[in-house]
Design a protein around this motif. Structure first.
Motif, PDB file in Angstrom:
ATOM      1  N   ASP A  71      26.109 -37.048  56.581  1.00 31.27           N
ATOM      2  CA  ASP A  71      24.920 -36.310  57.032  1.00 31.27           C
ATOM      3  C   ASP A  71      24.441 -35.331  55.959  1.00 31.27           C
ATOM      4  OD1 ASP A  71      25.021 -37.649  59.432  1.00 31.27           O
ATOM      5  OD2 ASP A  71      26.056 -36.042  60.514  1.00 31.27           O
ATOM      6  N   LEU A  72      25.392 -34.625  55.327  1.00 33.17           N
ATOM      7  CA  LEU A  72      25.025 -33.657  54.289  1.00 33.17           C
ATOM      8  C   LEU A  72      24.462 -34.362  53.054  1.00 33.17           C
ATOM      9  CD1 LEU A  72      28.081 -31.221  54.469  1.00 33.17           C
ATOM     10  CD2 LEU A  72      25.783 -30.829  55.367  1.00 33.17           C
ATOM     11  N   ARG A  73      25.109 -35.450  52.655  1.00 31.96           N
ATOM     12  CA  ARG A  73      24.648 -36.138  51.443  1.00 31.96           C
ATOM     13  C   ARG A  73      23.289 -36.790  51.669  1.00 31.96           C
ATOM     14  NH1 ARG A  73      29.115 -39.643  48.345  1.00 31.96           N
ATOM     15  NH2 ARG A  73      30.444 -38.227  49.540  1.00 31.96           N
ATOM     16  N   LYS A  74      23.059 -37.234  52.893  1.00 27.95           N
ATOM     17  CA  LYS A  74      21.751 -37.806  53.213  1.00 27.95           C
ATOM     18  C   LYS A  74      20.648 -36.767  53.016  1.00 27.95           C
ATOM     19  CE  LYS A  74      19.469 -40.550  56.799  1.00 27.95           C
ATOM     20  NZ  LYS A  74      19.615 -41.180  58.126  1.00 27.95           N
ATOM     21  N   GLN A  75      20.939 -35.518  53.410  1.00 30.86           N
ATOM     22  CA  GLN A  75      19.965 -34.434  53.204  1.00 30.86           C
ATOM     23  C   GLN A  75      19.748 -34.164  51.717  1.00 30.86           C
ATOM     24  OE1 GLN A  75      20.985 -30.907  55.570  1.00 30.86           O
ATOM     25  NE2 GLN A  75      22.042 -32.240  57.018  1.00 30.86           N
ATOM     26  N   THR A  76      20.844 -34.131  50.952  1.00 27.82           N
ATOM     27  CA  THR A  76      20.722 -33.884  49.513  1.00 27.82           C
ATOM     28  C   THR A  76      19.912 -34.975  48.843  1.00 27.82           C
ATOM     29  OG1 THR A  76      22.846 -32.718  49.437  1.00 27.82           O
ATOM     30  CG2 THR A  76      22.011 -33.578  47.356  1.00 27.82           C
ATOM     31  N   PHE A  77      20.216 -36.222  49.165  1.00 30.61           N
ATOM     32  CA  PHE A  77      19.491 -37.332  48.548  1.00 30.61           C
ATOM     33  C   PHE A  77      18.012 -37.324  48.960  1.00 30.61           C
ATOM     34  CE2 PHE A  77      23.442 -40.262  47.943  1.00 30.61           C
ATOM     35  CZ  PHE A  77      23.918 -39.373  47.003  1.00 30.61           C
ATOM     36  N   ALA A  78      17.747 -36.960  50.221  1.00 29.63           N
ATOM     37  CA  ALA A  78      16.354 -36.888  50.669  1.00 29.63           C
ATOM     38  C   ALA A  78      15.588 -35.825  49.879  1.00 29.63           C
ATOM     39  CB  ALA A  78      16.297 -36.582  52.160  1.00 29.63           C
ATOM     40  N   ASP A  79      16.253 -34.720  49.582  1.00 24.45           N
ATOM     41  CA  ASP A  79      15.619 -33.670  48.779  1.00 24.45           C
ATOM     42  C   ASP A  79      15.263 -34.158  47.380  1.00 24.45           C
ATOM     43  OD1 ASP A  79      15.873 -31.929  50.881  1.00 24.45           O
ATOM     44  OD2 ASP A  79      17.591 -30.841  50.060  1.00 24.45           O
ATOM     45  N   HIS A  80      15.977 -35.193  46.922  1.00 19.79           N
ATOM     46  CA  HIS A  80      15.736 -35.728  45.579  1.00 19.79           C
ATOM     47  C   HIS A  80      15.014 -37.078  45.617  1.00 19.79           C
ATOM     48  CE1 HIS A  80      18.770 -32.670  44.694  1.00 19.79           C
ATOM     49  NE2 HIS A  80      18.395 -32.732  43.444  1.00 19.79           N
ATOM     50  N   GLY A  81      14.393 -37.393  46.757  1.00 17.88           N
ATOM     51  CA  GLY A  81      13.530 -38.567  46.819  1.00 17.88           C
ATOM     52  C   GLY A  81      14.157 -39.838  47.340  1.00 17.88           C
ATOM     53  N   GLU A  82      15.434 -39.785  47.806  1.00 17.26           N
ATOM     54  CA  GLU A  82      16.084 -40.975  48.369  1.00 17.26           C
ATOM     55  C   GLU A  82      16.290 -40.747  49.864  1.00 17.26           C
ATOM     56  OE1 GLU A  82      17.004 -43.858  47.140  1.00 17.26           O
ATOM     57  OE2 GLU A  82      16.488 -43.552  45.039  1.00 17.26           O
ATOM     58  N   ALA A  83      15.380 -41.292  50.680  1.00  8.10           N
ATOM     59  CA  ALA A  83      15.393 -40.979  52.116  1.00  8.10           C
ATOM     60  C   ALA A  83      15.812 -42.151  52.994  1.00  8.10           C
ATOM     61  CB  ALA A  83      14.006 -40.499  52.543  1.00  8.10           C
ATOM     62  N   ASP A  84      16.347 -43.211  52.417  1.00  2.77           N
ATOM     63  CA  ASP A  84      16.596 -44.425  53.200  1.00  2.77           C
ATOM     64  C   ASP A  84      18.075 -44.775  53.326  1.00  2.77           C
ATOM     65  OD1 ASP A  84      13.860 -44.823  53.574  1.00  2.77           O
ATOM     66  OD2 ASP A  84      13.679 -45.864  51.650  1.00  2.77           O
ATOM     67  N   LEU A  85      18.945 -43.796  53.378  1.00  6.49           N
ATOM     68  CA  LEU A  85      20.366 -44.070  53.541  1.00  6.49           C
ATOM     69  C   LEU A  85      20.657 -44.473  54.982  1.00  6.49           C
ATOM     70  CD1 LEU A  85      22.297 -41.353  51.520  1.00  6.49           C
ATOM     71  CD2 LEU A  85      21.670 -43.657  50.847  1.00  6.49           C
ATOM     72  N   VAL A  86      21.189 -45.673  55.162  1.00  7.65           N
ATOM     73  CA  VAL A  86      21.503 -46.182  56.500  1.00  7.65           C
ATOM     74  C   VAL A  86      22.896 -46.799  56.459  1.00  7.65           C
ATOM     75  CG1 VAL A  86      20.860 -47.791  58.323  1.00  7.65           C
ATOM     76  CG2 VAL A  86      19.081 -46.671  56.976  1.00  7.65           C
ATOM     77  N   ILE A  87      23.712 -46.473  57.473  1.00  5.73           N
ATOM     78  CA  ILE A  87      25.040 -47.059  57.566  1.00  5.73           C
ATOM     79  C   ILE A  87      24.929 -48.388  58.300  1.00  5.73           C
ATOM     80  CG2 ILE A  87      27.375 -46.781  58.476  1.00  5.73           C
ATOM     81  CD1 ILE A  87      26.978 -43.777  58.325  1.00  5.73           C
ATOM     82  N   GLU A  88      25.265 -49.476  57.630  1.00  6.93           N
ATOM     83  CA  GLU A  88      25.216 -50.809  58.225  1.00  6.93           C
ATOM     84  C   GLU A  88      26.620 -51.390  58.237  1.00  6.93           C
ATOM     85  OE1 GLU A  88      22.430 -53.118  56.062  1.00  6.93           O
ATOM     86  OE2 GLU A  88      20.679 -51.978  56.736  1.00  6.93           O
TER      87      GLU A  88
END
Length: 431
Positions: free
Chosen positions: A121-138
């Motif tokens: 959850d935290l890393r998803k926020q960090t990556f979204a702040d840097h332009g990567e907003a599509d992290l999904v656990i499959e």
């Protein structure tokens, strides 16, 4: 300094939990006991509890695992039941009596899974702040694959049948050689190793897997062939995730193996999601590790999360040690050629919940959430040891070279700035 309690034991009487409390404390897991749901909720809201163990036979009628989890939020906790009483939402259930060492291992695995979820959850926020907003656990929809290694007999066949009944695909390997053939040919979610008189074949498989970056994290279960005294500490240090005694029912052993396989699958799914950013501007092109800028931003977010969740946080620096062979390889340009492979190996060896970065050409950094300093140093040493088993090309007519690391670790102090944490870890290099 007094150790903080990590485990809450919830029971109406001491019959089941008192021996567990004594055993867990001896293993370094301090515990406290609650007699009611209200007392348990108060302890979870107040302290640094990471897991709850419930005597399900004497549990309060109104007890629900979801209530306990809500009381601990935003910290995620593991909830384990001992006995066969009816409680909904448990992460795991173990038959009474349970050995404290087995319980401690299961708690460690479940806590790691909880921390990995927090970290995602935290890393998803960090990556979204840097332009990567599509992290999904499959997660994979295929049946869990379990390697069952050892000579077949009635009990081993019964365990294989119990695993199949639970939806697993089992693959039998009668020798260590066939086990490694299977491990290198396809993916597995757990491995069960049949223990003999000296456990030598099982331990040889475990040792080989712990030297391989692809197999390093697969959970291993030692299934004892006969009753007898064993050194559990030594067995676990060899890389076993669990030990099933000779008198443990096959159904319970199968349940524990399936739980380990599911946890491993979840970790792998999280890892795949996080690795999906490889090749983006967030990662070092040569190694696939996150860049210094992303690491600094994420370390600040993880430090904030650690304070909110009352969890530990450690940082480690790994710097290539200036040995004679490394200095020669550096002079000849071969060290530069090896560094991308070294960084890639490191990225596969860190746990799903840890963040690794390349800070300089020969310097790596790790952020290890929910990990105190001594445990962080041990994790870094194990990573360095695995990389140290690899020989790198040094050019024609020259022997290959190996890479050793200087390691510095520090854990976050109250009110400390993340940059100061990294600075302290750097100052600890080589100590």
């Amino acid at each position: 300094m007094e150790r903080q309690a990590r485990v809450l034991l919830l029971a109406a009487t001491d019959a089941v939990v008192e021996p567990l409390s004594i055993g867990l404390d001896a293993l370094g897991w301090r515990s406290i006991t609650a007699r009611s749901s209200a007392a348990a909720a108060a302890a979870l809201a107040d302290g640094q509890i990471e897991a709850v163990v419930i005597d399900t036979q004497g549990a309060p009628a109104d007890l629900a695992a979801a209530t306990l989890r809500a009381a601990a939020a935003p910290r995620r906790i593991a909830v384990v039941g001992v006995g066969d009483g009816a409680i909904e939402g448990l992460d795991s259930r173990m038959a009474d009596p349970v050995h404290p060492a087995q319980l401690a291992l299961r708690l460690e695995q479940l806590i790691r899974a909880a921390v990995a979820e927090e970290e995602f959850d935290l890393r998803k926020q960090t990556f979204a702040d840097h332009g990567e907003a599509d992290l999904v656990i499959e997660e994979s929809a295929t049946p869990p694959r379990i390697l069952v290694a050892g000579q077949a007999d009635r009990r081993f066949l019964a365990l294989s049948n119990a695993l199949s009944e639970r939806g697993a695909e089992t693959v039998a390997a009668p020798t260590p050689y066939t086990a490694f053939d299977f491990l290198h040919e396809s993916a597995f979610d757990a491995a069960v190793l049949w223990g003999g008189a000296d456990h030598a074949p099982a331990l040889s498989i475990a040792a080989g897997m712990k030297r391989n970056t692809r197999l390093y994290h697969i959970p291993l279960v030692l299934y004892l062939r006969q009753q007898g005294e064993i050194n559990l500490g030594e067995i676990y240090n060899k890389g076993m995730a669990d030990v099933a005694s000779a008198d443990t029912a096959e159904d319970e052993t199968a349940d524990r193996i399936m739980a380990l396989a599911r946890t491993y699958r979840r970790h792998q799914a999280i890892r795949r999601a996080l690795e999906s950013v490889r090749g983006s501007s967030l990662t070092d092109a040569a190694t696939g590790l996150v860049t210094r800028e992303v690491f600094a931003a994420h370390l600040a977010r993880v430090a904030e999360g650690a304070r909110a969740r009352r969890r530990a946080l450690s940082a480690c620096i790994l710097r290539v040690a200036p040995t004679q062979s490394v200095n020669q390889a550096r002079q000849d340009g071969w060290l530069d050629r090896a560094m991308p492979q070294i960084g890639s190996m490191l990225s596969r060896l860190v746990r799903a919940e840890d963040t690794a970065a390349r800070l300089a050409p020969e310097v790596f950094a790790l952020a290890l959430p929910a990990t105190p300093g001594p445990a962080a140093r041990l994790a870094a040493q194990r990573i360095a040891a695995v990389i140290g088993c690899t020989a790198f090309d040094a050019g024609q007519d020259k022997p290959p070279f190996v890479v050793e690391f200087e390691i510095g670790c520090a854990d976050l102090l109250p009110g400390e700035d993340p940059a100061d944490l990294l600075e302290r870890a750097s100052r600890a290099l080589g100590r």
